[in-house]
Design an enzyme around this catalytic site. Structure first.
Site, PDB file in Angstrom:
ATOM      1  N   GLU A 120      -3.998  -0.192  -9.013  1.00 50.63           N
ATOM      2  CA  GLU A 120      -2.609   0.979  -9.803  1.00 50.63           C
ATOM      3  C   GLU A 120      -1.683   0.093  -9.642  1.00 50.63           C
ATOM      4  O   GLU A 120      -1.312  -1.382  -9.205  1.00 50.63           O
ATOM      5  CB  GLU A 120      -2.521   1.503  -7.804  1.00 50.63           C
ATOM      6  CG  GLU A 120      -3.362   3.467  -7.531  1.00 50.63           C
ATOM      7  CD  GLU A 120      -2.992   3.472  -6.120  1.00 50.63           C
ATOM      8  OE1 GLU A 120      -3.055   4.654  -6.680  1.00 50.63           O
ATOM      9  OE2 GLU A 120      -2.704   2.950  -5.179  1.00 50.63           O
TER      10      GLU A 120
ATOM     11  N   SER B  26       0.553  -0.875  -0.042  1.00 46.04           N
ATOM     12  CA  SER B  26      -0.252  -0.026  -0.109  1.00 46.04           C
ATOM     13  C   SER B  26       0.519   1.390   0.190  1.00 46.04           C
ATOM     14  O   SER B  26       0.134   2.529  -0.462  1.00 46.04           O
ATOM     15  CB  SER B  26      -0.709   0.429   1.777  1.00 46.04           C
ATOM     16  OG  SER B  26      -1.388  -1.399   1.491  1.00 46.04           O
TER      17      SER B  26
ATOM     18  N   ASN C 205      -3.517   5.822  -1.272  1.00 46.58           N
ATOM     19  CA  ASN C 205      -3.374   5.811  -0.250  1.00 46.58           C
ATOM     20  C   ASN C 205      -2.993   7.911   0.093  1.00 46.58           C
ATOM     21  O   ASN C 205      -2.783   7.102   1.550  1.00 46.58           O
ATOM     22  CB  ASN C 205      -2.773   4.831   0.455  1.00 46.58           C
ATOM     23  CG  ASN C 205      -3.467   3.440   0.620  1.00 46.58           C
ATOM     24  OD1 ASN C 205      -4.317   3.308   1.542  1.00 46.58           O
ATOM     25  ND2 ASN C 205      -3.043   2.776   0.122  1.00 46.58           N
TER      26      ASN C 205
ATOM     27  N   HIS D 270      -1.239  -2.958  -7.120  1.00 43.22           N
ATOM     28  CA  HIS D 270      -2.084  -2.588  -5.419  1.00 43.22           C
ATOM     29  C   HIS D 270      -3.959  -2.811  -6.159  1.00 43.22           C
ATOM     30  O   HIS D 270      -4.602  -2.028  -6.330  1.00 43.22           O
ATOM     31  CB  HIS D 270      -1.716  -1.153  -5.268  1.00 43.22           C
ATOM     32  CG  HIS D 270      -2.519  -0.362  -3.934  1.00 43.22           C
ATOM     33  ND1 HIS D 270      -2.421   0.409  -4.098  1.00 43.22           N
ATOM     34  CD2 HIS D 270      -2.529  -1.323  -2.976  1.00 43.22           C
ATOM     35  CE1 HIS D 270      -2.861   0.684  -2.141  1.00 43.22           C
ATOM     36  NE2 HIS D 270      -2.814  -0.572  -1.955  1.00 43.22           N
TER      37      HIS D 270
HETATM   38  P1  NAI Z   1      -3.478  -9.718   6.472  1.00 42.59           P
HETATM   39  O1  NAI Z   1      -2.492  -9.359   7.831  1.00 42.59           O
HETATM   40  O2  NAI Z   1      -4.657 -10.151   6.665  1.00 42.59           O
HETATM   41  O3  NAI Z   1      -2.538 -10.947   5.570  1.00 42.59           O
HETATM   42  C1  NAI Z   1      -0.661 -10.908   5.301  1.00 42.59           C
HETATM   43  C2  NAI Z   1      -0.615 -12.659   5.649  1.00 42.59           C
HETATM   44  O4  NAI Z   1       0.821 -12.746   5.131  1.00 42.59           O
HETATM   45  C3  NAI Z   1      -0.769 -13.285   6.950  1.00 42.59           C
HETATM   46  O5  NAI Z   1      -1.672 -14.627   6.951  1.00 42.59           O
HETATM   47  C4  NAI Z   1       0.903 -14.379   6.910  1.00 42.59           C
HETATM   48  O6  NAI Z   1       0.628 -15.328   8.114  1.00 42.59           O
HETATM   49  C5  NAI Z   1       1.380 -14.164   6.361  1.00 42.59           C
HETATM   50  N1  NAI Z   1       2.626 -13.850   6.181  1.00 42.59           N
HETATM   51  C6  NAI Z   1       3.318 -12.979   6.501  1.00 42.59           C
HETATM   52  N2  NAI Z   1       4.764 -13.342   6.989  1.00 42.59           N
HETATM   53  C7  NAI Z   1       4.801 -13.791   5.983  1.00 42.59           C
HETATM   54  C8  NAI Z   1       5.418 -14.805   5.249  1.00 42.59           C
HETATM   55  N3  NAI Z   1       7.334 -14.954   4.994  1.00 42.59           N
HETATM   56  N4  NAI Z   1       5.682 -15.755   4.230  1.00 42.59           N
HETATM   57  C9  NAI Z   1       4.576 -15.617   3.642  1.00 42.59           C
HETATM   58  N5  NAI Z   1       3.028 -15.050   3.979  1.00 42.59           N
HETATM   59  C10 NAI Z   1       3.516 -14.499   4.838  1.00 42.59           C
HETATM   60  O7  NAI Z   1      -2.921  -7.975   5.578  1.00 42.59           O
HETATM   61  P2  NAI Z   1      -3.735  -7.660   3.863  1.00 42.59           P
HETATM   62  O8  NAI Z   1      -4.531  -6.790   4.996  1.00 42.59           O
HETATM   63  O9  NAI Z   1      -3.790  -9.300   3.461  1.00 42.59           O
HETATM   64  O10 NAI Z   1      -2.199  -7.154   3.687  1.00 42.59           O
HETATM   65  C11 NAI Z   1      -1.399  -7.510   3.112  1.00 42.59           C
HETATM   66  C12 NAI Z   1      -0.182  -6.654   2.291  1.00 42.59           C
HETATM   67  O11 NAI Z   1      -1.247  -5.369   1.311  1.00 42.59           O
HETATM   68  C13 NAI Z   1      -0.041  -5.407   3.057  1.00 42.59           C
HETATM   69  O12 NAI Z   1       1.220  -4.893   1.879  1.00 42.59           O
HETATM   70  C14 NAI Z   1      -1.119  -4.459   2.904  1.00 42.59           C
HETATM   71  O13 NAI Z   1      -1.017  -3.198   2.821  1.00 42.59           O
HETATM   72  C15 NAI Z   1      -1.785  -4.935   1.288  1.00 42.59           C
HETATM   73  N6  NAI Z   1      -2.785  -4.035   1.301  1.00 42.59           N
HETATM   74  C16 NAI Z   1      -3.816  -4.284   1.978  1.00 42.59           C
HETATM   75  C17 NAI Z   1      -4.992  -3.601   1.972  1.00 42.59           C
HETATM   76  C18 NAI Z   1      -6.009  -3.667   3.017  1.00 42.59           C
HETATM   77  O14 NAI Z   1      -6.856  -3.407   3.036  1.00 42.59           O
HETATM   78  N7  NAI Z   1      -5.757  -4.862   3.949  1.00 42.59           N
HETATM   79  C19 NAI Z   1      -5.236  -2.789   0.965  1.00 42.59           C
HETATM   80  C20 NAI Z   1      -4.058  -2.853  -0.438  1.00 42.59           C
HETATM   81  C21 NAI Z   1      -2.686  -3.745  -0.111  1.00 42.59           C
END
Ligand code: NAI
Length: 285
Positions: A152, A119, A190, A140
């Site tokens: 994006e 993000s 963002n 993104h």
């Molecule tokens: P989340 O916390 O729901 O999921 C992240 C996942 O990554 C978890 O399941 C975790 O077990 C896994 N993980 C962590 N380290 C890891 C590794 N080394 N190898 C494999 N898996 C690993 O987070 P979310 O919300 O899905 O965000 C993920 C990315 O997407 C971030 O970069 C965030 O900034 C971006 N993002 C999030 C949005 C949102 O609304 N939540 C919207 C757009 C982008």
């Protein structure tokens, strides 16, 4: 333009599961990887539930649902992440994303594209640590990824035009609307949206109004969701980390200062819908 057949998605959390669902739904063989077995199980159940909703609404046939699920391999084995495009959606930390791309560069071809769903983190910095940085790009998506149309496509300093265009074309094939942007903290959405969260948290800190009133007012003024319900949907931790990362990237401009109230929620594990409690309380299924 390279032909894409197989897509690897790293991280099966809020975003990764939705991204895997749209990739498989568009006909791509999809590998969804996470380090946590329980997260993978939850992701499989959530994707099946999302698809079932599509069936109930008449948007998908039961056969489409089954075929989409059959195209996804859920795995905890990195060696299975061999694909034409890898999309990472793990925790918002530069060193974690870099180490994943570096590791996967070792098992993939030099033409595999590495796309990040970050993000706010600089694509230029992320790419610098990866062999052949011209194939690193931002892709993104927005939350919920299986519904929101915007993507994006972010070019860092080293990103090749062909890489960005291949990803834009992929986004279109996924039924999304790609917008090409240059690398900059928070990209476009963002950066603009940050004030929506930051100022609302300041209002709360100053005791101007409570969470429900601020949300209600913002909805009444035309926003689809208020800032606090939206932070609960995004993940309070994810939203906090993005603000912290942009605060640093903009050389500590107070405009982006993270909120202590939000930090406290993160410290308490009140991360929003995904934990059943954030600014509001939810029924856990
Ligand atoms: P989340 O916390 O729901 O999921 C992240 C996942 O990554 C978890 O399941 C975790 O077990 C896994 N993980 C962590 N380290 C890891 C590794 N080394 N190898 C494999 N898996 C690993 O987070 P979310 O919300 O899905 O965000 C993920 C990315 O997407 C971030 O970069 C965030 O900034 C971006 N993002 C999030 C949005 C949102 O609304 N939540 C919207 C757009 C982008």
């Amino acid at each position: 333009m390279m032909e894409i057949k197989k897509i690897g998605v790293v991280g099966a959390g809020t975003m990764g599961l939705g991204i895997a669902q749209v990739c498989a739904g568009a006909g791509y063989t999809t590998i969804l990887y996470d380090i946590s077995a329980s997260i993978l199980e939850k992701a499989e159940a959530a994707i099946a539930a999302n698809l079932e909703q599509g069936v109930q609404r008449g948007k998908l046939t039961p056969a489409d649902k089954e075929a989409t699920l059959a195209r996804i391999t859920f795995t905890g084995e990195t060696l299975q992440l061999y694909a034409d495009v890898i999309i990472e959606a793990v925790v918002e930390r530069l060193e974690v994303k870099q180490s994943i791309f570096k590791e996967l560069a070792g098992i993939n071809s030099t033409s595999t594209i590495f796309a990040s769903n970050t993000s706010s983190i600089s694509i230029t910095r992320m790419a610098a640590a990866v062999p052949h940085p011209e194939r690193v790009v931002g892709m993104h998506f927005f939350n919920p990824a299986h519904i929101m149309k915007l993507v994006e496509v972010v070019s860092g300093a080293a990103t090749a035009h062909a890489t960005a265009h291949t990803i834009a074309q992929l986004a279109q094939k996924l039924g999304k609307t790609p917008v090409m942007v240059q690398d900059s903290p928070g990209f476009i959405v963002n950066r603009v949206a940050r004030q929506f969260y930051v100022e609302s948290l300041k209002l709360l800190e100053e005791g101007v109004a409570d969470v429900a009133s601020i949300d209600q007012l913002m909805r009444a003024s035309g926003f689809k969701m208020g800032p606090f319900e939206l932070m609960d949907l995004i993940g309070v931790d994810v939203n906090y980390t993005v603000t912290a990362s942009m605060f640093e990237a903009f050389h500590y401009d107070p405009k982006f200062r993270p909120s202590r109230i939000q930090q406290q929620k993160v410290d308490a594990g009140h991360l929003g819908r995904k934990t059943g409690k954030g600014f509001y309380t939810y029924d856990k299924d």
